[in-house]
Structures are given as C-alpha cells and as structure tokens.
Motif scaffolding. Structure first.
Motif, PDB file in Angstrom:
ATOM      1  N   ALA A  85       0.802  -1.223   0.000  1.00  0.00           N
ATOM      2  CA  ALA A  85       0.000   0.000   0.000  1.00  0.00           C
ATOM      3  C   ALA A  85       0.837   1.275   0.000  1.00  0.00           C
ATOM      4  O   ALA A  85       0.290   2.375   0.125  1.00  0.00           O
ATOM      5  N   LEU A  86       2.166   1.159  -0.128  1.00  0.00           N
ATOM      6  CA  LEU A  86       3.018   2.340  -0.217  1.00  0.00           C
ATOM      7  C   LEU A  86       3.450   2.551  -1.659  1.00  0.00           C
ATOM      8  O   LEU A  86       3.716   1.593  -2.387  1.00  0.00           O
ATOM      9  N   THR A  87       3.568   3.796  -2.050  1.00  0.00           N
ATOM     10  CA  THR A  87       4.076   4.105  -3.381  1.00  0.00           C
ATOM     11  C   THR A  87       5.598   3.979  -3.398  1.00  0.00           C
ATOM     12  O   THR A  87       6.243   3.852  -2.343  1.00  0.00           O
ATOM     13  N   VAL A  88       6.150   4.037  -4.598  1.00  0.00           N
ATOM     14  CA  VAL A  88       7.609   4.008  -4.742  1.00  0.00           C
ATOM     15  C   VAL A  88       8.236   5.121  -3.911  1.00  0.00           C
ATOM     16  O   VAL A  88       9.181   4.898  -3.144  1.00  0.00           O
ATOM     17  N   ARG A  89       7.702   6.324  -4.052  1.00  0.00           N
ATOM     18  CA  ARG A  89       8.248   7.475  -3.317  1.00  0.00           C
ATOM     19  C   ARG A  89       8.093   7.286  -1.808  1.00  0.00           C
ATOM     20  O   ARG A  89       9.010   7.621  -1.030  1.00  0.00           O
ATOM     21  N   GLU A  90       6.983   6.728  -1.383  1.00  0.00           N
ATOM     22  CA  GLU A  90       6.747   6.542   0.050  1.00  0.00           C
ATOM     23  C   GLU A  90       7.684   5.489   0.645  1.00  0.00           C
ATOM     24  O   GLU A  90       8.044   5.578   1.828  1.00  0.00           O
ATOM     25  N   HIS A  91       8.083   4.520  -0.146  1.00  0.00           N
ATOM     26  CA  HIS A  91       9.089   3.555   0.333  1.00  0.00           C
ATOM     27  C   HIS A  91      10.386   4.279   0.708  1.00  0.00           C
ATOM     28  O   HIS A  91      10.989   4.012   1.753  1.00  0.00           O
ATOM     29  N   ILE A  92      10.807   5.173  -0.164  1.00  0.00           N
ATOM     30  CA  ILE A  92      12.051   5.897   0.093  1.00  0.00           C
ATOM     31  C   ILE A  92      11.879   6.871   1.250  1.00  0.00           C
ATOM     32  O   ILE A  92      12.783   7.028   2.086  1.00  0.00           O
ATOM     33  N   GLU A  93      10.727   7.500   1.338  1.00  0.00           N
ATOM     34  CA  GLU A  93      10.457   8.400   2.454  1.00  0.00           C
ATOM     35  C   GLU A  93      10.441   7.636   3.782  1.00  0.00           C
ATOM     36  O   GLU A  93      10.931   8.133   4.815  1.00  0.00           O
ATOM     37  N   TYR A  94       9.910   6.431   3.755  1.00  0.00           N
ATOM     38  CA  TYR A  94       9.907   5.573   4.948  1.00  0.00           C
ATOM     39  C   TYR A  94      11.341   5.308   5.420  1.00  0.00           C
ATOM     40  O   TYR A  94      11.649   5.405   6.619  1.00  0.00           O
ATOM     41  N   ILE A  95      12.213   4.987   4.465  1.00  0.00           N
ATOM     42  CA  ILE A  95      13.612   4.733   4.806  1.00  0.00           C
ATOM     43  C   ILE A  95      14.276   5.999   5.331  1.00  0.00           C
ATOM     44  O   ILE A  95      15.028   5.967   6.316  1.00  0.00           O
ATOM     45  N   ARG A  96      14.002   7.136   4.691  1.00  0.00           N
ATOM     46  CA  ARG A  96      14.604   8.395   5.132  1.00  0.00           C
ATOM     47  C   ARG A  96      14.251   8.682   6.589  1.00  0.00           C
ATOM     48  O   ARG A  96      15.111   9.075   7.382  1.00  0.00           O
TER      49      ARG A  96
END
Length: 232
Positions: A85-96
């Motif tokens: 349920a996360l977008t590509v961008r949200e995956h990276i934001e999650y890691i950040r």
C-alpha cells in the motif's frame, strides 16, 4: 569497513558456515562467490541481522547487531519485498525517516531518475514488476547514505540500463570510501568492479584474491582456478 570473525551458523547437526573470517576495507568492493549451498546466503543473512550466529560481525567498528551499525548499513536482498500500500516514493520516504537520513528531496529525485522510476514514483508496491521492485530496493538502500552496503544477487531481474547504472553507482560509492560486499554467481556482471574476491564451498572460504595481486587475469579464470576448473 566490514569485519567478519569466526562466523559459525549451525542448523541442527549441520554447519552451514564453519568458522569463517574475512574483511572488506573502506573504499573496497568485495565479492563473494560459490556454488549453491556454499554458505553465501547464510553469511549475507547473518550480516543483515536476519539470523542468529556465533562469532563476531563488525560494521565500521560497531558490533553488527548494534543500532550504531544499523544506521550506517544498507542491504539489497536477493528477493525484494515491498509494502503493497506504499508508493515508490513513500518507500524511500519511509527509509529516510527510519534512518533519519540527511538525503534531500532533490537527491531522491536524482536517484529515481537514474533508475527510471521518477515517472513511476506514485505506483503502489503491489503494482510493481520484479525488476521495478529490485530498482526500488536499490534506491531505498542508497537513501540511507550508507558507509557499508551489501548486495545479494543485485543484478538479477534488472534491465540492461539499470545494470549499467548500478555498476556506475557501485564505482561511485567505492570512490567515496563506502565499503561494498556483493554476493553473486554472475561473474561477468562484476568483472571490473571488484577489489577482493572470496570463494566459498561447503561452509568455508576456500580462498581469496586481491585485484591488485592478480594483474589482468579475468575473474572467471581466477574462480575456476581456485575451484579446480569445474563449475558446480
């Protein structure tokens, strides 16, 4: 720096990894080679903190299980796993946010563009192909801004352009002093990238080479020389 000392992992009565020690210095690319069942995956998963083990793993001088080590370590697994349920961008934001990484929005855009994901940044995890998931996994690892990065069969499933970009990224990271360890059976994909090679068989490192000591010898020739000339 990545240091492994006397690493042992036992499953029941079977030693998958038996007293293995090696080191990859700052600004070096180490590659781990060997047939299926040699123990490569066990070592990779131990370094990543996914298995219990005996021995010692140190990342930039910190114990491998410590928070300090985790903050400077990034891992690209062989089989990427996405949040549906996360977008590509949200995956990276999650890691950040998880790593409190200093990576900027502009740097994220640049990474996504390099791996041809900028126009796909709003796609959900469950909409991605295997190759796209692999690229997202690589981008997430880069978002950590790691000092040590480990990649397990990172080029499987990637298209030629993504393979080219990943090779360039690996060389750039090495030039910035990042320590890299790559586990692979695709010798041709890491030719020209490596500084030190470790060959495993039956839970042991049966030998290693340093690039500076072997001149212009090809990686495949070195591998078969060490394993007796037979592909397993």
């Amino acid at each position: 720096m990545l240091e492994i000392q006397n690493l042992t992992k036992t499953y029941g009565q079977v030693k998958a990894v038996d007293n293995v020690s090696f080191c990859v210095d700052n600004g070096q690319v180490g590659i781990m080679l060997g047939p299926n069942g040699a123990g490569k995956s066990t070592i990779i998963k131990s370094i990543a903190g996914l298995l219990r083990y005996e021995g010692e793993i140190r990342i930039c001088g910190f114990p491998g299980r410590s928070l300090e080590a985790k903050k400077v370590f990034a891992y690209v697994p062989e089989i990427p796993a996405m949040f549906e349920a996360l977008t590509v961008r949200e995956h990276i934001e999650y890691i950040r946010r998880a790593y409190q990484s200093p990576i900027s929005d502009e740097e994220i855009d640049f990474i996504l563009k390099r791996f041809e994901l900028l126009d796909k940044q709003d796609k959900l995890g469950n909409e991605l192909s295997k190759g796209m998931m692999q690229k997202v996994s690589i981008c997430c690892a880069l978002a950590v801004k790691p000092k040590v990065m480990m990649l397990d069969e990172p080029m499987v499933g990637l298209d030629p352009q993504a393979i080219k970009e990943l090779k360039e990224v690996i060389l750039e990271l090495r030039n910035f002093g990042v320590t890299l360890l790559i586990s692979t059976h695709m010798l041709e994909m890491v030719e020209g990238l490596w500084d030190v090679m470790f060959v495993m068989d039956k839970g042991h490192i049966i030998g290693s080479y340093r690039k500076e000591d072997v001149g212009n010898k090809e990686l495949e020739d070195l591998f078969f020389e060490m394993t007796g000339g037979e592909e397993k």
